[in-house]
Design a protein around this motif. Structure first.
Motif, mmCIF file in Angstrom:
data_model
loop_
_atom_site.group_PDB
_atom_site.id
_atom_site.type_symbol
_atom_site.label_atom_id
_atom_site.label_comp_id
_atom_site.label_asym_id
_atom_site.label_seq_id
_atom_site.Cartn_x
_atom_site.Cartn_y
_atom_site.Cartn_z
ATOM 1 N N GLY A 284 21.716 35.785 -26.029
ATOM 2 C CA GLY A 284 22.233 35.013 -24.900
ATOM 3 C C GLY A 284 23.180 33.894 -25.308
ATOM 4 N N LEU A 285 23.880 33.358 -24.295
ATOM 5 C CA LEU A 285 24.876 32.300 -24.535
ATOM 6 C C LEU A 285 24.224 31.043 -25.114
ATOM 7 C CD1 LEU A 285 27.744 31.151 -24.220
ATOM 8 C CD2 LEU A 285 27.171 30.584 -21.845
ATOM 9 N N GLY A 286 23.057 30.684 -24.591
ATOM 10 C CA GLY A 286 22.369 29.486 -25.083
ATOM 11 C C GLY A 286 22.044 29.627 -26.562
ATOM 12 N N HIS A 287 21.569 30.792 -26.927
ATOM 13 C CA HIS A 287 21.232 31.060 -28.328
ATOM 14 C C HIS A 287 22.484 31.027 -29.203
ATOM 15 C CE1 HIS A 287 20.339 33.862 -31.728
ATOM 16 N NE2 HIS A 287 19.262 33.100 -31.790
ATOM 17 N N ALA A 288 23.589 31.567 -28.678
ATOM 18 C CA ALA A 288 24.850 31.569 -29.443
ATOM 19 C C ALA A 288 25.274 30.132 -29.751
ATOM 20 C CB ALA A 288 25.948 32.290 -28.661
ATOM 21 N N VAL A 289 25.214 29.265 -28.748
ATOM 22 C CA VAL A 289 25.612 27.863 -28.949
ATOM 23 C C VAL A 289 24.674 27.196 -29.963
ATOM 24 C CG1 VAL A 289 25.816 25.617 -27.801
ATOM 25 C CG2 VAL A 289 26.735 27.671 -26.690
ATOM 26 N N VAL B 65 23.209 17.885 -9.497
ATOM 27 C CA VAL B 65 21.818 17.600 -9.118
ATOM 28 C C VAL B 65 20.886 18.653 -9.709
ATOM 29 C CG1 VAL B 65 20.235 17.364 -7.157
ATOM 30 C CG2 VAL B 65 22.570 16.451 -7.004
ATOM 31 N N SER B 66 21.323 19.903 -9.668
ATOM 32 C CA SER B 66 20.554 20.971 -10.307
ATOM 33 C C SER B 66 21.483 22.151 -10.532
ATOM 34 C CB SER B 66 19.351 21.395 -9.453
ATOM 35 O OG SER B 66 19.796 22.166 -8.363
ATOM 36 N N MET B 67 20.980 23.174 -11.173
ATOM 37 C CA MET B 67 21.811 24.369 -11.368
ATOM 38 C C MET B 67 20.913 25.560 -11.638
ATOM 39 S SD MET B 67 23.282 23.230 -14.965
ATOM 40 C CE MET B 67 22.486 21.658 -14.780
ATOM 41 N N VAL B 68 21.460 26.737 -11.388
ATOM 42 C CA VAL B 68 20.679 27.945 -11.593
ATOM 43 C C VAL B 68 21.603 29.052 -12.100
ATOM 44 C CG1 VAL B 68 20.816 28.333 -9.090
ATOM 45 C CG2 VAL B 68 19.179 29.651 -10.416
ATOM 46 N N GLU B 69 21.071 29.866 -13.008
ATOM 47 C CA GLU B 69 21.876 30.933 -13.612
ATOM 48 C C GLU B 69 21.837 32.182 -12.738
ATOM 49 O OE1 GLU B 69 23.941 30.774 -16.046
ATOM 50 O OE2 GLU B 69 24.297 32.850 -16.608
ATOM 51 N N LYS B 70 23.004 32.631 -12.336
ATOM 52 C CA LYS B 70 23.196 33.896 -11.624
ATOM 53 C C LYS B 70 22.258 34.115 -10.436
ATOM 54 C CE LYS B 70 25.444 36.160 -15.486
ATOM 55 N NZ LYS B 70 25.258 35.483 -16.736
ATOM 56 N N PRO B 71 22.255 33.188 -9.481
ATOM 57 C CA PRO B 71 21.380 33.381 -8.317
ATOM 58 C C PRO B 71 21.958 34.404 -7.341
ATOM 59 C CG PRO B 71 22.723 31.430 -8.022
ATOM 60 C CD PRO B 71 23.047 31.969 -9.401
ATOM 61 N N GLU B 72 21.085 35.077 -6.621
ATOM 62 C CA GLU B 72 21.523 35.905 -5.494
ATOM 63 C C GLU B 72 22.160 34.952 -4.475
ATOM 64 O OE1 GLU B 72 21.414 39.200 -5.049
ATOM 65 O OE2 GLU B 72 20.647 39.339 -7.102
ATOM 66 N N PRO B 73 23.124 35.431 -3.689
ATOM 67 C CA PRO B 73 23.773 34.545 -2.718
ATOM 68 C C PRO B 73 22.775 33.761 -1.861
ATOM 69 C CG PRO B 73 24.911 36.646 -2.802
ATOM 70 C CD PRO B 73 23.728 36.774 -3.719
ATOM 71 N N THR C 131 17.170 34.398 -17.112
ATOM 72 C CA THR C 131 17.859 35.507 -16.440
ATOM 73 C C THR C 131 18.339 36.551 -17.453
ATOM 74 O OG1 THR C 131 18.617 33.921 -14.817
ATOM 75 C CG2 THR C 131 19.750 36.040 -14.825
ATOM 76 N N GLY C 132 18.069 37.808 -17.177
ATOM 77 C CA GLY C 132 18.530 38.895 -18.039
ATOM 78 C C GLY C 132 17.799 38.933 -19.376
ATOM 79 N N GLY C 133 16.698 38.184 -19.500
ATOM 80 C CA GLY C 133 15.951 38.178 -20.767
ATOM 81 C C GLY C 133 16.680 37.423 -21.865
ATOM 82 N N GLU C 134 17.698 36.615 -21.496
ATOM 83 C CA GLU C 134 18.482 35.907 -22.508
ATOM 84 C C GLU C 134 18.248 34.399 -22.451
ATOM 85 O OE1 GLU C 134 22.567 36.991 -21.812
ATOM 86 O OE2 GLU C 134 22.300 38.899 -22.860
#
Ligand code: G1P
Length: 292
Positions: free
Chosen positions: A111-116, A188-196, A226-229
């Motif tokens: 995942g991207l977090g792991h890459a960073v 204020v907050s954030m979420v990875e790839k939410p459904e609309p 999300t996505g196991g990453e």
């Protein structure tokens, strides 16, 4: 001039499966938009924003990226011998200087977090930028420079956001905006790839980050999401409250070159901006419009 943010991380380990078979043996970051590889646009943007250290998080099969940013002795000698000084100059300007580039390897696609996080020892204790080359952004003044301004003013993390259609939220990290002051919107907050239906807004994080060093420690303790990453968005969410966090709205052209249609659009639009190509490509575009 000394810049507060001198290091940029470029995660380039992704498999590029959306662009198979083109990316079977060519890193997707080297796919060209007109005649420059995607990653070159991101590196040039970072350089124009004052970045001096370029850290690439690579993986297996990505060696061509290292070659791209290296001296190609044979090629340069041949161009010199043929008197092609303009081509030679252009090539030389592409690469960062000696000692300004580092490569670290992300050994597993976690995942991207792991890459960073894989770049932590090279990045050290300073704030740093992250640029995702998929997002090609064309601006008179690099958006990263405006984000660094906000970081210097607030001292915290900064992400770039753009409005996306409500139906596309599941492709992005989505923020919940708070109060705006100047060009900075509080996050204020954030979420990875939410459904609309679950998205807190339609403001998507679009591949540019200015991050403070403590994010590395948070990433170390971030579980797969999300996505196991291991998601950078989740680590950023966990950092809320411990340091300032703002979003800067994109006010420039952006092409999502992670999608085929975005890639094709970027190719056409950039070709239309080129003096040597405009006339022919415009004629083609006009004739296609007439046909439909
Ligand atoms: C990544 C990030 C996401 C961000 C996106 C921008 O997703 O995880 O938060 O909105 O880049 O392009 P990816 O496109 O790698 O799935």
């Amino acid at each position: 001039m000394t810049h507060s943010v001198r290091t940029a991380v470029f995660p380039v380990a992704g498999l590029g499966t959306r662009f198979l078979p083109a990316t079977k043996s060519i890193p997707k970051e080297l796919l060209p938009i007109v005649d420059r590889p995607l990653i070159q646009y991101a590196v040039d943007e970072a350089r124009a924003a004052g970045i001096e250290n370029f850290v690439f998080v690579t993986g297996r099969g990505k060696g061509a990226i290292e070659d791209h940013f290296d001296v190609s002795y044979e090629l340069e000698e041949t161009l010199k011998a043929r008197g092609k000084t303009q081509d030679l100059d252009r090539l030389r300007k592409l690469r960062p200087g000696p000692g300004e580039v580092a490569y670290v390897r992300q050994m597993e696609p976690l995942g991207l977090g792991h890459a960073v996080w894989c770049a932590r020892h090279v990045v050290g204790n300073e704030p740093f930028a992250v640029l995702l080359a998929d997002e090609l952004i064309l601006a008179e003044r690099p958006v990263l420079a405006s984000m660094i301004d906000v970081h210097e003013r607030t001292g915290g993390n900064v992400v770039l956001v753009d409005e996306v259609p409500a139906t596309e939220t599941q492709r992005y990290g989505i923020i919940e905006p708070g109060e705006a002051s100047g060009s900075a919107i509080e996050v204020v907050s954030m979420v990875e790839k939410p459904e609309p239906s679950a998205a807190p807004s339609n403001l998507a994080i679009v591949g540019r980050y200015v991050l403070t060093a403590p994010i590395m420690q948070i990433l170390e303790n971030t579980a797969a999401g999300t996505g196991g990453e291991i998601q950078l968005t989740d680590a950023l969410m966990a950092s809320l409250g411990s340091q300032p966090f703002h979003a800067v709205r994109l006010e420039a052209q952006r092409f999502d070159c992670g999608t085929k249609s975005g890639f094709v659009e970027a190719t056409i639009r950039l070709a239309l901006q080129r003096d040597d190509l405009r006339e022919n490509v415009q004629r083609l575009v006009n004739s296609l419009a007439d046909e439909s």
